[in-house]
Design a protein around this motif. Structure first.
Motif, mmCIF file in Angstrom:
data_model
loop_
_atom_site.group_PDB
_atom_site.id
_atom_site.type_symbol
_atom_site.label_atom_id
_atom_site.label_comp_id
_atom_site.label_asym_id
_atom_site.label_seq_id
_atom_site.Cartn_x
_atom_site.Cartn_y
_atom_site.Cartn_z
ATOM 1 N N ASP A 197 0.832 -1.206 0.000
ATOM 2 C CA ASP A 197 0.000 0.000 0.000
ATOM 3 C C ASP A 197 0.865 1.253 0.000
ATOM 4 O O ASP A 197 0.542 2.251 -0.665
ATOM 5 C CB ASP A 197 -0.919 0.010 1.228
ATOM 6 C CG ASP A 197 -1.983 -1.072 1.145
ATOM 7 O OD1 ASP A 197 -2.226 -1.577 0.030
ATOM 8 O OD2 ASP A 197 -2.551 -1.432 2.194
ATOM 9 N N ILE A 198 1.960 1.210 0.767
ATOM 10 C CA ILE A 198 2.892 2.339 0.768
ATOM 11 C C ILE A 198 3.480 2.519 -0.627
ATOM 12 O O ILE A 198 3.621 3.643 -1.133
ATOM 13 C CB ILE A 198 4.012 2.118 1.807
ATOM 14 C CG1 ILE A 198 3.420 2.086 3.211
ATOM 15 C CG2 ILE A 198 5.079 3.207 1.709
ATOM 16 C CD1 ILE A 198 4.419 1.687 4.285
ATOM 17 N N GLY A 199 3.834 1.385 -1.269
ATOM 18 C CA GLY A 199 4.373 1.449 -2.624
ATOM 19 C C GLY A 199 3.388 2.033 -3.611
ATOM 20 O O GLY A 199 3.749 2.848 -4.480
ATOM 21 N N LEU A 200 2.105 1.657 -3.492
ATOM 22 C CA LEU A 200 1.077 2.194 -4.382
ATOM 23 C C LEU A 200 0.926 3.701 -4.195
ATOM 24 O O LEU A 200 0.778 4.450 -5.167
ATOM 25 C CB LEU A 200 -0.254 1.494 -4.101
ATOM 26 C CG LEU A 200 -1.434 1.869 -5.012
ATOM 27 C CD1 LEU A 200 -1.120 1.524 -6.464
ATOM 28 C CD2 LEU A 200 -2.695 1.161 -4.546
ATOM 29 N N HIS A 201 0.996 4.143 -2.940
ATOM 30 C CA HIS A 201 0.908 5.576 -2.660
ATOM 31 C C HIS A 201 2.090 6.322 -3.271
ATOM 32 O O HIS A 201 1.917 7.393 -3.883
ATOM 33 C CB HIS A 201 0.864 5.802 -1.143
ATOM 34 C CG HIS A 201 0.876 7.247 -0.752
ATOM 35 N ND1 HIS A 201 -0.210 8.078 -0.921
ATOM 36 C CD2 HIS A 201 1.871 8.014 -0.198
ATOM 37 C CE1 HIS A 201 0.108 9.299 -0.492
ATOM 38 N NE2 HIS A 201 1.353 9.277 -0.049
ATOM 39 N N LEU A 202 3.299 5.754 -3.141
ATOM 40 C CA LEU A 202 4.483 6.400 -3.712
ATOM 41 C C LEU A 202 4.425 6.413 -5.235
ATOM 42 O O LEU A 202 4.874 7.378 -5.878
ATOM 43 C CB LEU A 202 5.748 5.670 -3.252
ATOM 44 C CG LEU A 202 6.132 5.822 -1.783
ATOM 45 C CD1 LEU A 202 7.326 4.929 -1.439
ATOM 46 C CD2 LEU A 202 6.450 7.281 -1.455
ATOM 47 N N ALA A 203 3.887 5.352 -5.830
ATOM 48 C CA ALA A 203 3.811 5.272 -7.293
ATOM 49 C C ALA A 203 2.917 6.349 -7.881
ATOM 50 O O ALA A 203 3.042 6.693 -9.067
ATOM 51 C CB ALA A 203 3.304 3.891 -7.710
ATOM 52 N N GLN A 204 2.013 6.908 -7.080
ATOM 53 C CA GLN A 204 1.107 7.953 -7.548
ATOM 54 C C GLN A 204 1.645 9.357 -7.308
ATOM 55 O O GLN A 204 0.988 10.334 -7.673
ATOM 56 C CB GLN A 204 -0.248 7.790 -6.853
ATOM 57 C CG GLN A 204 -0.957 6.490 -7.216
ATOM 58 C CD GLN A 204 -2.194 6.242 -6.372
ATOM 59 O OE1 GLN A 204 -2.408 6.883 -5.338
ATOM 60 N NE2 GLN A 204 -3.033 5.283 -6.803
ATOM 61 N N ARG A 205 2.828 9.448 -6.713
ATOM 62 C CA ARG A 205 3.441 10.754 -6.471
ATOM 63 C C ARG A 205 4.041 11.298 -7.763
ATOM 64 O O ARG A 205 4.429 10.526 -8.655
ATOM 65 C CB ARG A 205 4.531 10.641 -5.401
ATOM 66 C CG ARG A 205 4.038 10.157 -4.036
ATOM 67 C CD ARG A 205 3.159 11.215 -3.369
ATOM 68 N NE ARG A 205 3.912 12.399 -3.024
ATOM 69 C CZ ARG A 205 4.567 12.572 -1.876
ATOM 70 N NH1 ARG A 205 4.563 11.590 -0.959
ATOM 71 N NH2 ARG A 205 5.211 13.688 -1.630
ATOM 72 N N PRO A 206 4.161 12.628 -7.892
ATOM 73 C CA PRO A 206 4.704 13.203 -9.138
ATOM 74 C C PRO A 206 6.199 12.958 -9.327
ATOM 75 O O PRO A 206 6.676 12.896 -10.464
ATOM 76 C CB PRO A 206 4.409 14.704 -8.986
ATOM 77 C CG PRO A 206 4.246 14.930 -7.512
ATOM 78 C CD PRO A 206 3.650 13.661 -6.975
ATOM 79 N N ALA A 207 6.962 12.815 -8.248
ATOM 80 C CA ALA A 207 8.413 12.627 -8.358
ATOM 81 C C ALA A 207 8.735 11.263 -8.970
ATOM 82 O O ALA A 207 8.161 10.240 -8.575
ATOM 83 C CB ALA A 207 9.069 12.771 -6.986
ATOM 84 N N ARG A 208 9.665 11.246 -9.930
ATOM 85 C CA ARG A 208 10.005 10.003 -10.617
ATOM 86 C C ARG A 208 10.658 8.985 -9.671
ATOM 87 O O ARG A 208 10.411 7.776 -9.782
ATOM 88 C CB ARG A 208 10.940 10.294 -11.789
ATOM 89 C CG ARG A 208 10.261 11.030 -12.937
ATOM 90 C CD ARG A 208 11.187 11.141 -14.133
ATOM 91 N NE ARG A 208 10.507 11.765 -15.261
ATOM 92 C CZ ARG A 208 11.080 11.981 -16.457
ATOM 93 N NH1 ARG A 208 12.342 11.600 -16.659
ATOM 94 N NH2 ARG A 208 10.395 12.549 -17.431
ATOM 95 N N LEU A 209 11.501 9.482 -8.776
ATOM 96 C CA LEU A 209 12.158 8.578 -7.843
ATOM 97 C C LEU A 209 11.132 7.890 -6.949
ATOM 98 O O LEU A 209 11.204 6.672 -6.729
ATOM 99 C CB LEU A 209 13.174 9.348 -6.980
ATOM 100 C CG LEU A 209 13.914 8.512 -5.923
ATOM 101 C CD1 LEU A 209 14.695 7.386 -6.580
ATOM 102 C CD2 LEU A 209 14.837 9.402 -5.086
#
Length: 309
Positions: A197-209
Motif C-alpha cells: 500500500d505504501i508502494g502504491l501511494h508512492l507510485a502515484q506521487r509526481p516525483a520520478r524517484l
C-alpha cells in the motif's frame, strides 16, 4: 520539627536514588535479556506475516492488532506469572515444558514442509472457499497459538538472565521485555504487510524517484511475502529443534548439542557467523526429523480414529 523534616527529606532522597538505581538495573537487565532473545524475536517477526495472507487488505491491520493483543495477553497474563511461579515452586519443570513447546513448533513446521513436498493444497482451498469471518478467526487463533510458544522461549531466556535478581526485579524485567518485544515485532509486521500500500501511494506521487520506489515495492512484496512464509516455516523448525537440543542437554543428554557444537567449530574455524549458521542448520535438522515423526504419528492416530468412526 525542622530536624525531623530534614531527616524525612533525606529518607525520601535516599529512597528516590534507590528507586532510580533499581530502574537502571531493570533497564539494563531487560536490554540484555532482549538481546539474548533476538534470534527468537526475528523468528516471531518472520512467522507472523503469513497469517494475514489470503485476506482482504482492509483486514490486515485489524488482524495484526488482534494478534498483538493476544501476544500481550500471552506474555503478561499467562507467561509472566507462570514463569515466576514455576521458578519459585518447581524450577525443574520449566525445561520440560519448553521442550513440549519446541516439539509443537517442530510439528507445525514439518507438517507444512511435508504438505509442500506432497503437493497438498488443503489450506489454499480452505482460504478460497471458507467463510471470511471463520478464516480470519482461525488465522488469529493460529497466530496467537504459535506466538505463545515463541513468547514462552523469549520469556524463558529473559528469566534465565535475571534468575539471581530479586523477585520484583525479575517481574519488572519480564514485563518490560514482553511489552518492548511485542511492540517491536508487531510494528515491523504491520509495516511489512502494508508495504505494498505504501508502494502504491508512492507510485502515484509526481516525483520520478518516488514512483520508481513505489513500483518496486508493489512488484517486490509478493516475493517478500513468499520468502517470509518460507522463512517462517524454517524458523519454527529451527527454533523448535534448538529448544529440544538445549533442553536435552539441560536434562543430561548432551550428545546432540555436543555434535552440533563440534560441527560448528570444525566448519567455522572461529568464524562466529559460519558457526551460527552451522548450529542453526543442525538444530533445523533435529527439528525437522522430530517434527516429521510427530506429524507421522499424529496422522496415523487421527486417520485411525476417522476409520474407526
Amino acid at each position: 520539627m525542622p530536624s525531623g523534616l530534614a531527616a524525612l527529606l533525606d529518607d525520601v532522597a535516599a529512597i528516590t536514588k534507590l528507586a532510580a538505581a533499581s530502574l537502571d538495573d531493570v533497564g539494563a537487565a531487560a536490554g540484555k535479556a532482549g538481546t539474548k532473545a533476538a534470534g527468537v524475536v526475528i523468528d516471531d517477526t518472520a512467522v507472523t506475516p503469513r497469517y494475514v495472507t489470503g485476506l482482504t487488505p482492509d483486514r490486515e491491520l485489524p488482524i495484526i492488532w488482534k494478534i498483538a493483543m493476544g501476544s500481550l495477553r500471552n506474555k503478561l497474563l499467562l507467561l509472566l506469572p507462570g514463569a515466576l511461579l514455576l521458578s519459585w515452586l518447581v524450577p525443574w519443570a520449566i525445561t520440560p515444558l519448553l521442550m513440549l513447546g519446541g516439539a509443537f513448533l517442530c510439528f507445525e513446521g514439518a507438517e507444512k514442509v511435508l504438505e509442500a513436498v506432497a503437493g497438498g493444497h488443503h489450506g489454499a482451498e480452505e482460504e478460497a472457499t471458507g467463510d471470511p469471518a471463520h478464516l480470519e478467526a482461525s488465522k488469529v487463533a493460529g497466530a496467537i497459538r504459535t506466538d505463545l510458544i515463541l513468547s514462552a522461549e523469549i520469556m524463558a531466556i529473559a528469566l534465565a538472565e535475571v534468575a539471581d535478581q530479586p523477585f520484583v526485579t525479575r517481574a519488572a524485567v519480564l514485563a518490560v521485555v514482553g511489552l518492548a518485544i511485542t511492540a517491536a515485532v508487531y510494528g515491523v509486521v504491520a509495516l511489512i504487510v502494508k508495504m505494498d500500500d505504501i508502494g502504491l501511494h508512492l507510485a502515484q506521487r509526481p516525483a520520478r524517484l518516488a514512483q520508481a520506489v513505489g513500483r518496486g515495492l508493489v512488484k517486490g512484496m509478493p516475493v517478500v511475502m513468499r520468502a517470509l512464509s518460507i522463512i517462517g516455516t524454517a524458523a519454527m523448525i529451527w527454533v523448535g529443534g534448538g529448544i529440544l537440543v538445549h533442553g536435552a542437554a539441560q536434562l543430561g543428554w548432551h550428545a546432540p548439542e555436543e555434535v552440533i557444537h563440534h560441527a560448528a567449530e570444525a566448519v567455522g574455524h572461529g568464524n562466529g557467523l559460519i558457526g551460527w549458521v552451522v548450529t542453526a542448520i543442525g538444530s533445523g535438522i533435529v527439528g525437522l526429523v522430530i517434527g516429521a515423526v510427530i506429524a507421522f504419528v499424529a496422522g496415523k492416530l487421527f486417520h485411525g480414529k476417522a476409520d474407526a468412526h
